[in-house]
Design an enzyme around this catalytic site. Structure first.
Site, PDB file in Angstrom:
ATOM      1  N   SER A 275       0.802  -1.220   0.000  1.00 54.57           N
ATOM      2  CA  SER A 275       0.000   0.000   0.000  1.00 54.57           C
ATOM      3  C   SER A 275       0.838   1.276   0.000  1.00 54.57           C
ATOM      4  O   SER A 275       0.312   2.365  -0.161  1.00 54.57           O
ATOM      5  CB  SER A 275      -0.937   0.016   1.207  1.00 54.57           C
ATOM      6  OG  SER A 275      -0.174   0.100   2.395  1.00 54.57           O
TER       7      SER A 275
ATOM      8  N   CYS B 233      17.296   4.724  -2.050  1.00 56.02           N
ATOM      9  CA  CYS B 233      17.608   5.885  -2.872  1.00 56.02           C
ATOM     10  C   CYS B 233      18.943   6.555  -2.526  1.00 56.02           C
ATOM     11  O   CYS B 233      19.779   6.744  -3.394  1.00 56.02           O
ATOM     12  CB  CYS B 233      16.468   6.873  -2.715  1.00 56.02           C
ATOM     13  SG  CYS B 233      16.792   8.431  -3.506  1.00 56.02           S
TER      14      CYS B 233
ATOM     15  N   TYR C  13       4.310   3.691  -1.266  1.00 52.77           N
ATOM     16  CA  TYR C  13       4.714   4.180  -2.580  1.00 52.77           C
ATOM     17  C   TYR C  13       5.566   3.174  -3.332  1.00 52.77           C
ATOM     18  O   TYR C  13       5.472   3.042  -4.555  1.00 52.77           O
ATOM     19  CB  TYR C  13       5.462   5.510  -2.446  1.00 52.77           C
ATOM     20  CG  TYR C  13       4.563   6.648  -2.070  1.00 52.77           C
ATOM     21  CD1 TYR C  13       3.218   6.678  -2.466  1.00 52.77           C
ATOM     22  CD2 TYR C  13       5.035   7.721  -1.320  1.00 52.77           C
ATOM     23  CE1 TYR C  13       2.386   7.740  -2.126  1.00 52.77           C
ATOM     24  CE2 TYR C  13       4.206   8.786  -0.985  1.00 52.77           C
ATOM     25  CZ  TYR C  13       2.892   8.791  -1.394  1.00 52.77           C
ATOM     26  OH  TYR C  13       2.081   9.836  -1.064  1.00 52.77           O
TER      27      TYR C  13
ATOM     28  N   ASN D  25      13.844   8.364  -7.213  1.00 53.38           N
ATOM     29  CA  ASN D  25      13.954   7.641  -5.947  1.00 53.38           C
ATOM     30  C   ASN D  25      13.025   6.433  -5.849  1.00 53.38           C
ATOM     31  O   ASN D  25      13.336   5.472  -5.149  1.00 53.38           O
ATOM     32  CB  ASN D  25      13.701   8.569  -4.765  1.00 53.38           C
ATOM     33  CG  ASN D  25      12.399   9.306  -4.860  1.00 53.38           C
ATOM     34  OD1 ASN D  25      12.209  10.126  -5.762  1.00 53.38           O
ATOM     35  ND2 ASN D  25      11.477   9.022  -3.955  1.00 53.38           N
TER      36      ASN D  25
END
Lengths: 349, 349, 349, 349
Positions: C10, C150, C12, C316
């Site tokens: 759920s 990232c 990103y 990212n």
């Protein structure tokens, strides 16, 4: 110096009041309350104010406030101000309430939109709707000022000349408002999460926004007949600024100059209203108002189809909140309307 | 493989076409022209495409294009495509024109909005208005596709079900459009200068936006009577995405479910239209379409005053430009409508 | 088709995996779990994916997952993956872990940064650090991939050629990273509140960012001696994209072309690394990578003071999270490295 | 009232000067020149200032300025101020030059960076470098003030305590600056085009930024030995605000409190410097300075690797341009340093 308390001072409206009052020549801030941050320095929550206030937030105590303040600005949520206002008035304080609790005159309308019976219908009558462009006279000496918020202010100022002068026959309007993220306040939410809010063009409360009630009340007074208003806000990427666009069909061909004259006549002498027309920037844009208390009003007239749009641009935390409250306060005290509100807008920002 | 030329490939629409066609399984890009950048690598101007194209921009020469291409996408300014289209058709090429030059059927209307007599009124009749949700049948085999732009597409898709089903009696509409900066193209200007554009909420061409003519044409066809449309665009901070909000007054009380059903019926089977209703995100928002060819359609119904708003959200460079052109091209060739257009929208972005 | 489960779908990263895998020709997503949203449609949380997935989120049950999946992508918080990985491996699943739990080889280092003893030090050895530009060989057939995030990815890719070729004598570096808001994940916080995050240039975790540990590990391997790295992230306004700038002093005068050659040699044949040099855009910018898996690498060489800066730009959520995980997965399975990752970056966005 | 002329008043620095001087109690603006907009109203170009100035821009005539002004603020491009300053001084005017033309003391250094022999080397000696935190004494009564710009100011203020107190042995520094778009001025360009600039994280002039020369000059004076500085600016999305991060390796373990004390000692009594440490916002962020003349200074100390970062946040148009010029002017005249500069920063913005 007027001793001033801010109740609910940790939000954006509270912060903006503190910013303005820090340099207001007639005001001394003596108390700033916050349930959540009591005991903590103001600049912890408002880092911009570092160096301007040395005091801490305190808890709100209605017993002590009488000794500390002459006027109280209430930056509390809707439904909370209700509980304090009568007592604050009773002990002799002037109250500037930035919530919606005392803005509507008709208790029935209040009940329709807020779902409860208003416990102090008499105070509804006594309160002055703090939109100085419409109620400057009543504001003089006012003890209870119900200071309107962003969407209502932008909508009313856009429509006021139109309903006053009868630009259109049909007294039904939709105010399409574009609003910045600070309007939603300082509390994080799913919708205010940066990755979700940035680049959004997101309608909300589009089935019926309750501040339409204030617009209907004020515009009906001006029109001297029932006006229906619907407000449809759209959340966009900016942090500050709101723009109301109200589209309408005129009954006859209208000339740009006539429209301009009517608007100018309506707002003659209003220090914080600027009429925008022509030039490189022919329409209002909240971008050129940032940090100031101005409302920029303009219009577009498409004669081909007899469509007129009224535009109104404000800074939602200034003319849409704290600035307007200070403006009304100034008038109520007999100060210059723009005391503490003189700096030009910031540009570019 | 269909050999494809892009004429005017250095702008944002050209770049978006190149992005899409780089992975389109039926297409080979054989020529990309740019007067300004002829001789320079594509990736110099479109740095995102580094590694996808090794060719250089070339000058456009109508003599050689017949040997190099089967189809030509024209990403030229309005008024420039005009000069090339007849010749391109004559030498047997299919033309997908992204300018406004062949979108209007009525030469009088063209003259009213563009100020000149259209030199090829017969081609106006022959061109297919490339909005596949309305003209899929005519697009099959089409030789000249006049692919519509962002504001017209958003407005038409928002209003199409309403005028088709007669949600309202009065056939006059204002489309309040919020548009992102890439819609203005790749050329810098005072208004597109970052410090001026960022945080703007700026109406423009508000006295009469000419793409309203397309909306009137298409919606009148659907309504089977004259429809008047006014488009009022507002420049906001986003880079991609456009949102049309069209407010109207219904004649009778309307039920949400009925409205939803009518919209769903209208768009049944349309691959790139998603009907948005309920949930955490009850209204369309271009944010959730970024990079894709979708149009998200939704509505808000304020029964109290019988106000209905139709919303339409698109990515202005996709469904509002390059994506739509590829979609129409796919249909014209008998390919799957979504060939090269399958990747879901980017989120968050 | 490889049956694929996403655990923690759920957020990103989960959403980005779903976006990519929706069109991955070798993958079928069979299960997406979310504790918070179990039973709810995927498109409720990921509105961009409306129309791409009809399934609901489910609760994660380690007992059933063996029947449903061949590979599991773990999008769980640091410290949570730990608990599931051994069991998942045991029942024969391939695991691509996007958390930091298995990225460090040295249990002492893990303990230093994460404050606990690592319960499975043997798995630390077995896991492959999923940065394909450094570990492509080991990724082939890998059962446990520890996919880096990232800041570490951007820092390592910026510095790798420099430490490999010894551009500088001193093996101590500070990576000044500029990061977008989606890097912080999908949960709202005070710092991610739009009015606070927008227009911020805000250092965070500046006293010691723990992903420096990965950079030290990987770069020390390359340099064949101890490398010290400090990462100082700065939160800025963008939603996607990260940029690492690493400034260093060279011991001798260095020629631009020599530097370029060394970098090009280091990254020769790496599909997702683009060397940026010269032209209108002489340095990397994450803006031109949005939505793609590229890492753009570049440098600036100020001979006057012998200062060299290495730049590395990534998206990212792609090369810094989901895209990289899919890239490593592709390699582990013997697919083309760019399967499902072919679309060019979005521009402008 | 001091009669004040602004030469080159149509740009952002000119606009910001006009914003500040509109409410400066000791100043009357008597003339604002602009070659491009001579004869046009100030508010046409600076829409925020509508209602504050009724005068028009004029052409600059050195013959008449002596009758109209006591002080002249020069908002001209580098290399243009040069031509006017000697004459302006000669006719007895005070000059506050916001260009780089008189900032460097050493003509050789000037020649190195600007490519020409400085025609008035004697004036270089006479000019006072208008950074009041370093040169307050010399500013008293100064006739020629060379007011520094954004990147130099941010870099010098970040590094000044470090070089003064010798936090590090090596006197070589890279200032990694993140800058907002208004720093580039009011003229549109490819790089400032909104779709290109928004969401960019774009290094520029990274091979050698010439304002490093000022930083070297000022910091060498403070350190009493040669200091080398390299400035690497990165263009990001914000409109206002700049942040310098300077990373360095300390020779010994340093304690946070010691560092804080040294910085506080260095900046003791400086009205516009705020030392940021701890709390919810432990590091400077230009976001909390918007519209004000503050420089917020802070640091991060990673003891593990003996890495120290000095941070400096300013509003590029205020402390980085117009605000600083007014501050220096105030000191030169014996006014309070913050005359006309008292309003707190805007937040959120």
């Amino acid at each position: 110096m007027i001793r001033t308390a801010i109740i609910g001072g940790s939000g954006y409206t509270g912060g903006e009041l503190l910013r303005l009052l820090a340099v207001h020549p007639q005001v001394e801030v003596t108390m700033v309350t916050s349930r959540e941050y009591a005991g903590k320095p103001i600049s912890l929550i408002h880092p911009n104010l570092k160096g301007f206030y040395t005091m801490n937030f305190t808890n709100f105590s209605i017993d002590k406030i009488g000794e500390k303040a002459d006027v109280v600005f209430l930056g509390l949520p809707h439904g909370v101000s209700l509980n304090y206002v009568p007592k604050l008035l009773e002990i002799g304080l002037q109250v500037v309430d930035l919530s919606a609790d005392f803005r509507l005159k008709n208790p029935e309308v209040y009940k329709y939109w807020y779902g409860i019976e208003h416990p102090y219908p008499d105070l509804l009558q006594k309160a002055v709707y703090g939109l100085p462009e419409l109620h400057a006279e009543e504001l003089k000496g006012a003890k209870l000022i119900a200071s309107p918020g962003c969407n209502a202010t932008a909508t009313i100022l856009a429509l006021a000349p139109a309903v006053k002068w009868g630009f259109v026959g049909q007294m039904k309007f939709v105010s399409d408002v574009k609003v910045s993220s600070s309007e939603g306040g300082a509390k994080p939410s799913e919708g205010s999460h940066h990755p979700e809010r940035q680049n959004a063009i997101r309608p909300y409360e589009a089935d019926g926004h309750r501040h339409a009630a204030e617009a209907e009340q004020e515009l009906s007074l001006l029109a001297n007949k029932q006006v229906e208003v619907s407000i449809v806000p759209h959340a966009i990427s900016s942090v500050r600024g709101a723009m109301a666009s109200v589209h309408m069909w005129t009954e006859t061909d209208m000339d740009d100059m006539d429209i301009w004259k009517k608007i100018a006549e309506f707002y003659r002498g209003k220090k914080f209203v600027r009429i925008i027309r022509g030039g490189i920037h022919p329409y209002p844009d909240p971008k050129y108002i940032i940090g100031s208390n101005f409302a920029d009003i303009g219009f577009a007239n498409e004669k081909r189809v007899r469509r007129l749009t009224m535009f109104s641009a404000i800074d939602n935390l200034m003319k849409g909140a704290a600035g307007q409250a200070v403006q009304s306060f100034n008038i109520s005290r007999g100060f210059n309307e723009d005391e503490g509100l003189k700096l030009p807008p910031l540009r570019p920002a």
